[in-house]
Design an enzyme around this catalytic site. Structure first.
Site, PDB file in Angstrom:
ATOM      1  N   HIS A  16      49.043  47.739  27.101  1.00  0.00           N
ATOM      2  CA  HIS A  16      47.834  46.974  27.409  1.00  0.00           C
ATOM      3  C   HIS A  16      47.728  45.708  26.546  1.00  0.00           C
ATOM      4  CE1 HIS A  16      44.779  47.416  30.323  1.00  0.00           C
ATOM      5  NE2 HIS A  16      43.864  48.042  29.632  1.00  0.00           N
ATOM      6  N   ASN A  63      38.418  45.795  28.479  1.00  0.00           N
ATOM      7  CA  ASN A  63      37.508  45.908  29.607  1.00  0.00           C
ATOM      8  C   ASN A  63      36.249  45.069  29.447  1.00  0.00           C
ATOM      9  OD1 ASN A  63      39.405  47.672  30.520  1.00  0.00           O
ATOM     10  ND2 ASN A  63      38.137  49.495  30.328  1.00  0.00           N
ATOM     11  N   ASP A  88      48.712  42.308  31.113  1.00  0.00           N
ATOM     12  CA  ASP A  88      49.657  43.311  31.613  1.00  0.00           C
ATOM     13  C   ASP A  88      49.308  43.706  33.041  1.00  0.00           C
ATOM     14  OD1 ASP A  88      48.066  46.225  31.467  1.00  0.00           O
ATOM     15  OD2 ASP A  88      47.289  44.699  30.104  1.00  0.00           O
ATOM     16  N   ASN A 109      40.770  45.911  34.796  1.00  0.00           N
ATOM     17  CA  ASN A 109      39.405  45.809  34.288  1.00  0.00           C
ATOM     18  C   ASN A 109      39.171  44.608  33.372  1.00  0.00           C
ATOM     19  OD1 ASN A 109      38.477  48.023  35.720  1.00  0.00           O
ATOM     20  ND2 ASN A 109      39.076  49.454  34.122  1.00  0.00           N
TER      21      ASN A 109
END
Length: 183
Positions: A16, A63, A88, A109
């Site tokens: 991430h 997020n 990513d 997100n």
């Protein structure tokens, strides 16, 4: 440019954080710039070809990246159309790269947060492939997992191509970057 990732040592070198890894590579390639605190994150500030480029690493979690991007865009009066998000993407194979001028968040997100905060999906993006996710593994576990040494070795060329795509987008426009790097 907004490089997406999660702050903190526990998230370093996770899938991430490919966006943060990208920003670190860009900062090494532009030694005349420097990192500093800015708004809700850290910025690498560099002057290129008579223009100023800010590479933002939001200080809040993936997020919730949108408020940091919006805050910096408002402060510097940068329109959404001048922002390039780098993040990513587990729907692209490991080492894959995709440049887009705009579009939906595609289930990401962090990008959804930026689109929501900016009030538009007209934000360019460079997506770095980290997939595929093993079918038996929940997506959250996959993106928060670390790259194996072999995977990281395969990721580095994608980060380098992503940097070339960013440089092309800055110098010649996003359409040119799409034409060159989406083959």
């Amino acid at each position: 440019m907004a490089a997406l990732g999660n702050p903190g040592r526990e998230y370093e070198r996770t899938r991430h954080n490919a966006g943060f890894m990208f920003a670190d590579l860009a900062a090494r390639a532009w030694p005349e710039g420097s990192w500093r605190a800015c708004g809700e994150g850290r910025c690498f500030d560099v002057r290129l070809a008579g223009g100023r480029v800010l590479l933002l690493k939001p200080g809040n979690y993936m997020n919730n990246s949108g408020p940091a991007v919006r805050s910096l865009a408002d402060f510097y009066k940068v329109p959404a159309s001048a922002i390039i998000a780098v993040y990513d993407d587990m729907s692209l194979p490991l080492g894959g790269l995709r440049v887009r001028r705009d579009g939906s968040a595609g289930g990401h997100n962090g990008m959804l947060s930026i689109v929501s905060a900016m009030g538009t999906s007209e934000i360019a993006r460079i997506r770095i492939g980290i997939g595929p996710r093993p079918p038996e593994m929940p997506g959250r576990n996959f993106v928060l997992g670390r790259f194996s040494p072999d995977e990281e070795a395969r990721l580095v060329p994608a980060l380098e191509r992503g940097f070339q795509a960013l440089t092309t987008a800055l110098e010649k426009g996003v359409d040119e970057a799409m034409n060159r790097f989406n083959a």
